[in-house]
Design a protein around this motif. Structure first.
Motif, PDB file in Angstrom:
ATOM      1  N   PHE A 100       0.850  -1.300  -0.037  1.00 27.78           N
ATOM      2  CA  PHE A 100       0.008   0.019  -0.063  1.00 27.78           C
ATOM      3  C   PHE A 100       0.720   1.243  -0.088  1.00 27.78           C
ATOM      4  CE2 PHE A 100      -2.958  -2.931   2.431  1.00 27.78           C
ATOM      5  CZ  PHE A 100      -3.785  -3.272   1.331  1.00 27.78           C
ATOM      6  N   ALA A 101       2.073   0.964   0.381  1.00 24.99           N
ATOM      7  CA  ALA A 101       2.912   2.395   0.454  1.00 24.99           C
ATOM      8  C   ALA A 101       2.876   3.167  -0.842  1.00 24.99           C
ATOM      9  CB  ALA A 101       4.203   1.862   0.902  1.00 24.99           C
ATOM     10  N   PRO A 102       3.224   2.554  -1.950  1.00 29.51           N
ATOM     11  CA  PRO A 102       2.973   3.547  -3.262  1.00 29.51           C
ATOM     12  C   PRO A 102       1.770   4.132  -3.357  1.00 29.51           C
ATOM     13  CG  PRO A 102       4.157   1.202  -3.666  1.00 29.51           C
ATOM     14  CD  PRO A 102       3.469   1.223  -2.157  1.00 29.51           C
ATOM     15  N   LEU A 103       0.435   3.604  -3.057  1.00 28.83           N
ATOM     16  CA  LEU A 103      -0.684   4.217  -3.173  1.00 28.83           C
ATOM     17  C   LEU A 103      -0.680   5.392  -2.185  1.00 28.83           C
ATOM     18  CD1 LEU A 103      -3.081   1.174  -3.562  1.00 28.83           C
ATOM     19  CD2 LEU A 103      -2.282   2.545  -5.204  1.00 28.83           C
ATOM     20  N   LEU A 104      -0.369   5.121  -0.985  1.00 22.48           N
ATOM     21  CA  LEU A 104      -0.239   6.179  -0.013  1.00 22.48           C
ATOM     22  C   LEU A 104       0.630   7.411  -0.346  1.00 22.48           C
ATOM     23  CD1 LEU A 104      -0.392   3.888   3.195  1.00 22.48           C
ATOM     24  CD2 LEU A 104      -2.468   5.283   2.510  1.00 22.48           C
ATOM     25  N   GLU A 105       1.487   6.989  -0.863  1.00 21.11           N
ATOM     26  CA  GLU A 105       2.352   8.147  -1.433  1.00 21.11           C
ATOM     27  C   GLU A 105       1.832   8.968  -2.634  1.00 21.11           C
ATOM     28  OE1 GLU A 105       6.121  10.355  -1.848  1.00 21.11           O
ATOM     29  OE2 GLU A 105       5.573   9.035  -0.225  1.00 21.11           O
ATOM     30  N   SER A 106       1.484   8.092  -3.372  1.00 22.14           N
ATOM     31  CA  SER A 106       0.665   8.985  -4.580  1.00 22.14           C
ATOM     32  C   SER A 106      -0.487   9.783  -4.231  1.00 22.14           C
ATOM     33  CB  SER A 106       0.187   7.860  -5.794  1.00 22.14           C
ATOM     34  OG  SER A 106      -0.812   7.172  -5.217  1.00 22.14           O
ATOM     35  N   TRP A 107      -0.947   9.568  -2.876  1.00 22.32           N
ATOM     36  CA  TRP A 107      -2.039  10.553  -2.218  1.00 22.32           C
ATOM     37  C   TRP A 107      -1.642  11.428  -1.542  1.00 22.32           C
ATOM     38  CZ3 TRP A 107      -4.940   5.142  -0.840  1.00 22.32           C
ATOM     39  CH2 TRP A 107      -5.154   4.737  -1.857  1.00 22.32           C
ATOM     40  N   GLY A 108      -0.249  11.719  -1.174  1.00 22.05           N
ATOM     41  CA  GLY A 108       0.220  12.642  -0.403  1.00 22.05           C
ATOM     42  C   GLY A 108       0.957  12.191   0.746  1.00 22.05           C
ATOM     43  N   GLY A 109       0.524  10.875   1.378  1.00 23.13           N
ATOM     44  CA  GLY A 109       1.332  10.179   2.323  1.00 23.13           C
ATOM     45  C   GLY A 109       1.443  11.055   3.563  1.00 23.13           C
ATOM     46  N   ALA A 110       2.340  10.600   4.648  1.00 21.10           N
ATOM     47  CA  ALA A 110       2.435  11.034   5.732  1.00 21.10           C
ATOM     48  C   ALA A 110       3.730  11.742   5.970  1.00 21.10           C
ATOM     49  CB  ALA A 110       2.093  10.369   6.892  1.00 21.10           C
ATOM     50  N   THR A 111       3.964  13.220   6.152  1.00 17.05           N
ATOM     51  CA  THR A 111       5.233  13.894   6.525  1.00 17.05           C
ATOM     52  C   THR A 111       5.349  14.302   7.993  1.00 17.05           C
ATOM     53  OG1 THR A 111       5.265  14.541   4.010  1.00 17.05           O
ATOM     54  CG2 THR A 111       6.542  15.731   5.760  1.00 17.05           C
ATOM     55  N   VAL A 112       6.591  14.122   8.484  1.00 16.44           N
ATOM     56  CA  VAL A 112       6.705  14.519   9.798  1.00 16.44           C
ATOM     57  C   VAL A 112       7.678  16.028   9.578  1.00 16.44           C
ATOM     58  CG1 VAL A 112       8.079  14.392  12.009  1.00 16.44           C
ATOM     59  CG2 VAL A 112       6.752  12.340  11.035  1.00 16.44           C
ATOM     60  N   ALA A 113       7.079  17.208   9.942  1.00 21.82           N
ATOM     61  CA  ALA A 113       7.733  18.229   9.989  1.00 21.82           C
ATOM     62  C   ALA A 113       8.557  18.824  11.291  1.00 21.82           C
ATOM     63  CB  ALA A 113       6.702  19.346   9.514  1.00 21.82           C
ATOM     64  N   TYR A 114       9.751  18.893  11.383  1.00 25.27           N
ATOM     65  CA  TYR A 114      10.428  19.068  12.678  1.00 25.27           C
ATOM     66  C   TYR A 114      11.259  20.492  12.302  1.00 25.27           C
ATOM     67  CZ  TYR A 114      13.379  18.311  16.515  1.00 25.27           C
ATOM     68  OH  TYR A 114      14.031  18.510  17.755  1.00 25.27           O
ATOM     69  N   ARG A 115      11.528  21.211  13.250  1.00 27.97           N
ATOM     70  CA  ARG A 115      12.049  22.664  13.293  1.00 27.97           C
ATOM     71  C   ARG A 115      13.631  22.439  13.243  1.00 27.97           C
ATOM     72  NH1 ARG A 115      13.661  23.726  18.592  1.00 27.97           N
ATOM     73  NH2 ARG A 115      12.743  22.511  20.093  1.00 27.97           N
ATOM     74  N   ARG A 116      14.217  21.327  13.657  1.00 30.54           N
ATOM     75  CA  ARG A 116      15.714  20.963  13.471  1.00 30.54           C
ATOM     76  C   ARG A 116      15.870  19.736  12.559  1.00 30.54           C
ATOM     77  NH1 ARG A 116      17.271  20.518  19.709  1.00 30.54           N
ATOM     78  NH2 ARG A 116      19.398  20.554  18.836  1.00 30.54           N
ATOM     79  N   ALA A 142      10.523  15.827   7.262  1.00 27.09           N
ATOM     80  CA  ALA A 142      10.887  17.085   6.534  1.00 27.09           C
ATOM     81  C   ALA A 142      11.809  17.914   7.639  1.00 27.09           C
ATOM     82  CB  ALA A 142       9.921  17.938   6.149  1.00 27.09           C
ATOM     83  N   GLU A 143      12.840  18.200   7.491  1.00 25.31           N
ATOM     84  CA  GLU A 143      13.859  18.829   8.530  1.00 25.31           C
ATOM     85  C   GLU A 143      13.871  20.369   8.154  1.00 25.31           C
ATOM     86  OE1 GLU A 143      17.715  16.071   8.705  1.00 25.31           O
ATOM     87  OE2 GLU A 143      17.596  17.495   6.952  1.00 25.31           O
ATOM     88  N   GLY A 144      14.088  20.983   9.389  1.00 26.09           N
ATOM     89  CA  GLY A 144      14.245  22.521   9.794  1.00 26.09           C
ATOM     90  C   GLY A 144      13.236  23.360   9.191  1.00 26.09           C
ATOM     91  N   LEU A 145      11.870  22.964   9.666  1.00 27.54           N
ATOM     92  CA  LEU A 145      10.661  23.322   9.227  1.00 27.54           C
ATOM     93  C   LEU A 145       9.821  23.882  10.287  1.00 27.54           C
ATOM     94  CD1 LEU A 145       9.486  21.400   6.199  1.00 27.54           C
ATOM     95  CD2 LEU A 145      10.767  23.630   5.985  1.00 27.54           C
TER      96      LEU A 145
END
Length: 624
Positions: A100-116, A142-145
């Motif tokens: 399922f990972a490729p499908l979930l990725e194509s729908w936007g998936g899940a991103t962890v946004a971290y300030r460092r 996602a780093e530095g956000l």
């Protein structure tokens, strides 16, 4: 925690892709991973139930209940469920696990946004293997956000998260779900409620066995001394604190378990120092069981859509103060079940319902709560049986401020009138005069007339439906129309003499739908302004979405406020303080929050109705 991930559950948690999780700890990693796993289960369950409802009711009839936003989300869920079904079929044909990972990725998936940076994140430094496994599942880091703004679509819901970088540049992450998993703070609400409970900075004040102040070692999981006592009552009994509440042991579940291991000897020693009870151990347990267990005493049908549930819950009854509420659920193991070939089971276990105490009888240990059947878990209250054990948490929330020796105006809409019984009675007991505007959509919606009469000196019975109500007391009045119109007509003298004038009232307490409370708040600066006392206080009992109802824990109940003078924005936890100034409440935001699970709630309401029809048909089938 609602159980929504179970295929048998009727709980609602509507999650859209893409998902962005703000944070850098293990909780953020868990959240992103669980979001991906839950999304698959969610759309499959939604598609399975919707297909059956389409077949039984007709697709047009089901879709007629949906808003434009609902229809957009539904098409998204159904398309994604179809893609998942195709992948399952291909995997079965090819003899491999579904991917399922490729499908979930194509729908936007899940991103962890971290300030460092990732290497600085607590999740990586504490357990890099868990981060590695999450990335294998498709989670991005996602780093530095640093989050700056949740960007909204034209429905008022999230479409993206705007972030800033250290160099001043910006990044926009597409996001239909934004989940905050950043930072923790000790929950010290109790110290704000009880001035006997002291603080030491951000934490409760620790004491030793003599009651003397001590300073625990900070940020260490194995302190030389476990200072877990925090308050000593006049009778010598202690209160202890552990886990995230404690400056030594905060941070994660392992430290919390360590705090219990290190702290239980301290608690045992404190108990051993007290005089032995005259009761046996079994008698103590029986006493606690009777006080703390809740069961159904009676279920009373008040109107075609309103049900009163009277519960035997002695401790909950003794602790109640007007304006507080409870959290009610049935037990999943005792809940009715409907099983169907090819569909599986539907378990009619309620989501946690926020239920205001209508009245209590501490002597008999009884608590009355009143539910409006709106489709969903509230419809299950009528199925509760006398003697059935239930979960009743509370009372919780802040008691309503009761003005003494003055005059107060109560404004109730529909189910909100149940909340005002005890408030009006308490105000009269405190020497205040009570002017009560009781509003209903239909004539058949009125209930507990005697209780309302006991709660007020003057009642204005309002009904949208003609011919309205006939007052039974000389001081009372009736009006056909909405509640704001009724207040204006009464204040202008159009309804006759006024034993309690609106311009006498030092406080207005409005409880009803968010739109009714918003209308009352706005009318105070418009049509009602000439008839109100200068400097009066106006509050509403805000019905934010709720989950834990444990006061500033889960943050599901966050309610935005706007200062009417400065425009400054702030937030309030509604389950801690549900009574909020009408001039400060951001009602559009409240309405948007109340719609956050709208599609699922509409489908689930039809699904519950279907299950109840099947349950009701069982006795007839058995008789045949």
């Amino acid at each position: 925690l609602t159980g929504a991930a179970k295929t048998s559950s009727i709980a609602n948690l509507q999650l859209r892709m893409p998902v962005v999780v703000i944070g850098g700890g293990l909780t953020a990693i868990d959240t992103a991973t669980e979001s991906l796993a839950y999304y698959v289960r969610q759309v499959e369950k939604f598609a399975a139930r919707t297909r059956i409802l389409f077949a039984e009711h007709g697709e047009a009839a089901v879709r007629a209940r949906w808003s434009a936003e609902d229809a957009t989300v539904a098409e998204e869920f159904l398309a994604h469920a179809a893609a998942i079904a195709d992948e399952r079929a291909r995997a079965t044909a090819e003899g491999r696990p579904a991917m399922f990972a490729p499908l979930l990725e194509s729908w936007g998936g899940a991103t962890v946004a971290y300030r460092r940076r990732l290497v600085d994140a607590p999740s990586y430094t504490l357990n890099h293997e868990e981060v590695e496994k999450a990335m294998e599942e498709g989670v991005r880091f996602a780093e530095g956000l640093s989050p700056a703004e949740v960007m909204l679509d034209h429905f008022g819901h999230a479409r993206a998260l705007r972030c800033t970088r250290a160099d001043g540049s910006e990044a926009v992450l597409p996001a239909r779900a934004v989940i905050v998993a950043a930072g923790t703070a000790p929950n010290t609400v109790w110290a704000r409620e009880d001035d006997r409970i002291l603080l030491d900075g951000r934490y409760f004040q620790a004491i030793d066995e003599t009651g003397a102040k001590v300073t625990p070692e900070r940020s260490i999981s194995k302190p030389a001394r476990a200072d877990v006592l925090m308050h000593r009552a006049e009778n010598g009994a202690f209160v202890s604190f552990f886990g995230d509440l404690h400056p030594s042991f905060f941070g994660n579940v392992v430290k919390a378990m360590g705090s219990a291991k290190r702290g239980y000897p301290v608690v045992s020693a404190a108990l051993a120092a007290r005089a032995a009870s005259s009761l046996s151990g079994q008698e103590v347990l029986a006493k606690c069981r009777d006080a703390l267990s809740a069961s159904v005493h009676a279920v009373n049908r008040l109107t075609p859509t309103i049900v009163e549930v009277v519960l035997h819950a002695p401790a909950a009854a003794r602790g109640f103060k007007p304006g507080q509420f409870y959290r009610l659920q049935n037990y999943e193991m005792l809940a009715p079940r409907v099983s169907e070939p090819g569909i599986g089971a539907t378990v009619l276990a309620m989501e946690g319902l926020a239920m205001t105490g209508a009245w209590t009888d501490p002597g008999k240990g009884l608590v009355s709560v009143i539910a409006l059947e709106m489709g969903g878990s509230s419809d299950l209250c009528a199925m509760l049986k006398p003697g059935e054990p239930v979960v009743l948490m509370g009372p919780t929330g802040t008691p309503t401020h009761i003005p003494a020796n003055s005059a107060v105006a109560l404004v109730g809409g529909g189910l909100g009138n149940a909340v005002l019984f005890s408030i009006g009675a308490a105000a009269r007991a405190a020497g205040s005069k009570v002017l009560y505007f009781a509003g209903y959509k239909k004539i058949i919606d009125r209930y507990k007339i005697e209780e309302i009469e006991r709660a007020a000196d003057v009642i204005v019975w309002c009904c949208d439906e003609a011919p309205g109500f006939a007052p039974s007391r000389p001081s009372d009045r009736a009006f056909v129309g909405n509640i704001v119109q009724a207040m204006a007509a009464y204040a202008q003298g159009a309804l006759g003499t006024q034993d309690v004038r609106l311009d006498e009232c030092v406080e207005i307490i409005a409880i009803g739908s968010d739109r009714m409370m918003q209308a009352v708040g706005a009318a105070r600066h418009g049509v009602l302004a000439p008839y109100l006392k200068d400097g009066h206080r106006a509050i509403g009992s805000i019905n934010s979405p709720m989950q834990c109802m444990m006061k500033e824990v889960c943050a599901q109940c966050l309610q935005p406020h706007i200062d009417p003078v400065t425009g400054e924005r702030s937030v309030v936890f509604s389950c801690f303080n549900q009574d909020q100034a009408l001039d400060r409440v951001d009602f559009p935001a409240l309405n948007e929050r109340l719609r956050q699970n709208a599609l699922q709630e509409k489908v689930t309401a039809m699904w519950i109705d279907r299950a109840l029809r099947q349950l009701n048909a069982r006795p007839a089938l058995a008789a045949e």
